[in-house]
Design an enzyme around this catalytic site. Structure first.
Site, PDB file in Angstrom:
ATOM      1  N   HIS A 142     -19.235 -25.841 -83.174  1.00  0.00           N
ATOM      2  CA  HIS A 142     -19.371 -25.331 -84.548  1.00  0.00           C
ATOM      3  C   HIS A 142     -18.340 -26.190 -85.298  1.00  0.00           C
ATOM      4  O   HIS A 142     -18.636 -26.515 -86.351  1.00  0.00           O
ATOM      5  CB  HIS A 142     -18.668 -23.935 -84.288  1.00  0.00           C
ATOM      6  CG  HIS A 142     -18.697 -23.194 -85.756  1.00  0.00           C
ATOM      7  ND1 HIS A 142     -19.936 -22.441 -86.117  1.00  0.00           N
ATOM      8  CD2 HIS A 142     -17.769 -22.917 -86.470  1.00  0.00           C
ATOM      9  CE1 HIS A 142     -19.439 -22.226 -87.328  1.00  0.00           C
ATOM     10  NE2 HIS A 142     -18.252 -22.094 -87.395  1.00  0.00           N
ATOM     11  N   ASP A 158     -38.086 -10.499 -96.976  1.00  0.00           N
ATOM     12  CA  ASP A 158     -36.973  -9.638 -97.338  1.00  0.00           C
ATOM     13  C   ASP A 158     -36.064  -9.639 -96.143  1.00  0.00           C
ATOM     14  O   ASP A 158     -36.270  -8.810 -95.479  1.00  0.00           O
ATOM     15  CB  ASP A 158     -37.675  -8.288 -97.723  1.00  0.00           C
ATOM     16  CG  ASP A 158     -36.333  -7.439 -98.295  1.00  0.00           C
ATOM     17  OD1 ASP A 158     -35.276  -7.517 -97.860  1.00  0.00           O
ATOM     18  OD2 ASP A 158     -36.849  -6.450 -99.126  1.00  0.00           O
ATOM     19  N   GLU A 190     -24.806 -21.642 -92.786  1.00  0.00           N
ATOM     20  CA  GLU A 190     -23.810 -21.892 -91.726  1.00  0.00           C
ATOM     21  C   GLU A 190     -23.956 -23.146 -90.859  1.00  0.00           C
ATOM     22  O   GLU A 190     -25.412 -23.417 -90.409  1.00  0.00           O
ATOM     23  CB  GLU A 190     -23.775 -20.515 -90.601  1.00  0.00           C
ATOM     24  CG  GLU A 190     -22.830 -20.506 -89.637  1.00  0.00           C
ATOM     25  CD  GLU A 190     -22.753 -19.290 -88.783  1.00  0.00           C
ATOM     26  OE1 GLU A 190     -23.102 -18.232 -89.530  1.00  0.00           O
ATOM     27  OE2 GLU A 190     -22.577 -19.284 -87.485  1.00  0.00           O
ATOM     28  N   LYS A 231     -25.556 -10.558 -84.294  1.00  0.00           N
ATOM     29  CA  LYS A 231     -25.333 -11.414 -85.542  1.00  0.00           C
ATOM     30  C   LYS A 231     -25.876 -12.829 -85.423  1.00  0.00           C
ATOM     31  O   LYS A 231     -26.523 -13.507 -86.129  1.00  0.00           O
ATOM     32  CB  LYS A 231     -24.076 -11.364 -85.648  1.00  0.00           C
ATOM     33  CG  LYS A 231     -23.454 -11.917 -87.161  1.00  0.00           C
ATOM     34  CD  LYS A 231     -23.460 -13.453 -87.316  1.00  0.00           C
ATOM     35  CE  LYS A 231     -23.056 -13.897 -88.506  1.00  0.00           C
ATOM     36  NZ  LYS A 231     -22.941 -15.772 -88.334  1.00  0.00           N
TER      37      LYS A 231
HETATM   38  C1  MEV Z   1     -21.792 -17.307 -85.038  1.00  0.00           C
HETATM   39  O1  MEV Z   1     -22.384 -17.175 -86.375  1.00  0.00           O
HETATM   40  C2  MEV Z   1     -22.722 -16.356 -83.960  1.00  0.00           C
HETATM   41  C3  MEV Z   1     -21.780 -16.240 -82.803  1.00  0.00           C
HETATM   42  O2  MEV Z   1     -20.581 -15.401 -82.930  1.00  0.00           O
HETATM   43  C4  MEV Z   1     -22.907 -15.303 -81.990  1.00  0.00           C
HETATM   44  C5  MEV Z   1     -22.483 -14.701 -80.577  1.00  0.00           C
HETATM   45  O3  MEV Z   1     -21.082 -14.683 -80.530  1.00  0.00           O
HETATM   46  O4  MEV Z   1     -23.038 -14.644 -79.718  1.00  0.00           O
HETATM   47  C6  MEV Z   1     -21.746 -17.469 -81.860  1.00  0.00           C
END
Ligand code: MEV
Length: 440
Positions: free
Chosen positions: A393, A296, A85, A280
């Site tokens: 991003h 792992d 990513e 995430k």
């Molecule tokens: C993107 O990989 C992760 C985010 O969505 C985490 C979040 O929203 O806190 C930016």
């Protein structure tokens, strides 16, 4: 194709490739060239990778990056990260730099206990089973001495075994529930070997236990396996500083920033839809280091998400508060990791990553991984509560769009120059490339 192939695993690598490309590709020579382009030119290295799994036909690359300037417990670290990513390593580096001038990260291992279970069916008198277990418990330890010998020398081994009655959940269902200390190894093989021996001992000893009836002697072992849920193998990572010190170019009003940051966390604490995405983001950091160090990541993911639900509802792993004008942001996560054994020494790049981390103990690695997760969460929340996530991003994603459109060096320079001052979106970049190409 709509037919099965028999004996695929017995074919040679070349034969497997031939079959795959014949079945699924119209241009088989192009497909073969692609696969072979990803083979390592060093045959020994390729063979090593071929043998990690069954039916290997090529390698699947993921970038290995490094996020420097992590001040952790007073020492600077560079953290290796394997991740595809685009913005993750950049975000980690930014968060590391930010906190390096505000006291750095503090990390502490709270405990390191791992768990394994022998799941079995016993049809009979529970009190007799409890007596049997009390009388044979030492036998389980004796019978595993061969397996535990080396681990004991390293200071680890079996911590305890208890009998658990689970018959209120499933008729006749019991467990031998064992806890382990596996020191610097993740310990999956060690734990599973001990458990399989426990299962054998259980069956043999039960079949010879005179107090049991014939039915009771016939214990059915369903399975013996470690648990990837390790709520007593937990590490804490934390940052803190006076609220006013949060100030920087993009945080002109630190009080406002801290307030909004804490609100964002409170939302993740009570709202599972947000908590999943919030966590995430944490896993972006955690998985990348776990993968880079040959650990792992599926085990880690499963364990962490279970931990995030431990109070009955899926919730944020991280928390934040302001007390006496001090902003504190922290997280506790379960992490069963190893720095010896498994892929850690077998995969040359995993070994390399561990060297970057100056060959840490498993406890130290737990700390670095948790810090990477917290840093990632900080970076995400900082963007989300200020400029929004897309700006950073999409800046990183620009490279992917340029590659997708096979932009030349000259085009890339012009496009990058333009998008330094304009918002990056997929459409905007595509329009710009098309216009550019019309002009030349
Ligand atoms: C993107 O990989 C992760 C985010 O969505 C985490 C979040 O929203 O806190 C930016």
């Amino acid at each position: 194709m709509n037919k099965a192939i028999l004996g695929f695993s017995k074919l040679s690598k070349e034969e497997k490739i031939k079959w795959i490309v014949k079945e699924y590709f119209s241009d088989s020579s192009e497909a073969i060239t692609l696969l072979k382009n990803y083979w390592n030119s060093d045959e020994k290295i390729q063979k090593l990778h071929d043998e990690f799994i069954e039916n290997t036909i090529s390698n699947f690359y993921i970038p290995l990056g490094v996020a420097p300037n992590f001040l952790i417990n007073g020492k600077y670290k560079s953290i290796p990260m394997a991740i595809e990513e685009s913005s993750v390593v950049a975000a980690a580096s930014k968060a590391a730099k930010f906190w390096s001038t505000r006291g750095g990260f503090k990390a502490t291992v709270i405990n390191t206990e791992k768990i394994g279970q022998v799941h079995f069916i016993f049809k009979g008198d529970e009190s007799k089973l409890a007596l049997f277990f009390a009388q044979t418990k030492s036998r389980f330890l004796e019978d595993t001495e061969n397996i535990t010998k080396n681990m004991k020398k390293r200071g680890g081994g079996i911590l305890d075994i208890i009998l658990k009655d689970k018959t209120n959940l499933l008729p006749n269902y019991y467990q031998l529930y064992a806890t382990f200390d596996t020191k610097d190894s993740m310990g999956a093989n060690f734990i599973n070997s001990c458990l399989e021996q426990f299962a054998k001992t259980l069956k043999i000893e039960a079949s010879n236990y005179e107090i049991f009836s014939e039915d009771e002697k016939n214990i059915e072992v369903v399975m013996s396996i470690l648990s990837n849920y390790v709520p007593n193998c937990v590490v804490r990572a934390e940052v803190s500083c006076p609220v006013d010190l949060l100030v920087e170019k993009h945080i002109p009003n630190p009080k406002e920033f801290a307030k909004k940051f804490i609100q964002a966390i409170q939302i993740a604490e009570i709202e599972p839809y947000r908590a999943v995405t919030h966590n995430k983001g944490i896993m972006n950091g955690i998985d990348a280091v776990v993968l880079a160090t040959g650990n792992d990541f599926r085990a880690v993911e499963a364990g962490i998400h279970a931990y995030a639900s431990r109070n009955g509802s899926y919730s944020s792993l991280s928390h934040a508060k302001i007390e006496n004008d001090i902003f504190t942001f922290w997280m506790e996560v379960p992490l069963a990791l190893g720095t010896v054994g498994g892929l850690t020494s077998l995969h040359p790049l995993a070994k390399f990553s561990l060297e970057i981390l100056e060959n840490p103990s498993a406890k130290e690695l737990m700390q670095f991984v948790a810090v990477a997760g917290l840093a990632q969460n900080f970076a995400a929340l900082r963007s989300l509560t200020t400029s929004g996530i897309q700006e950073g991003h999409m800046k990183m994603h620009l490279n992917n769009i340029l590659n997708q459109f096979k932009a030349t060096e000259e085009e890339s320079v012009l496009i990058r120059r333009h998008f330094k001052h304009h918002a990056v979106s997929h459409n905007a970049v595509v329009d710009y490339i098309e216009n550019l190409r019309k002009q030349f």
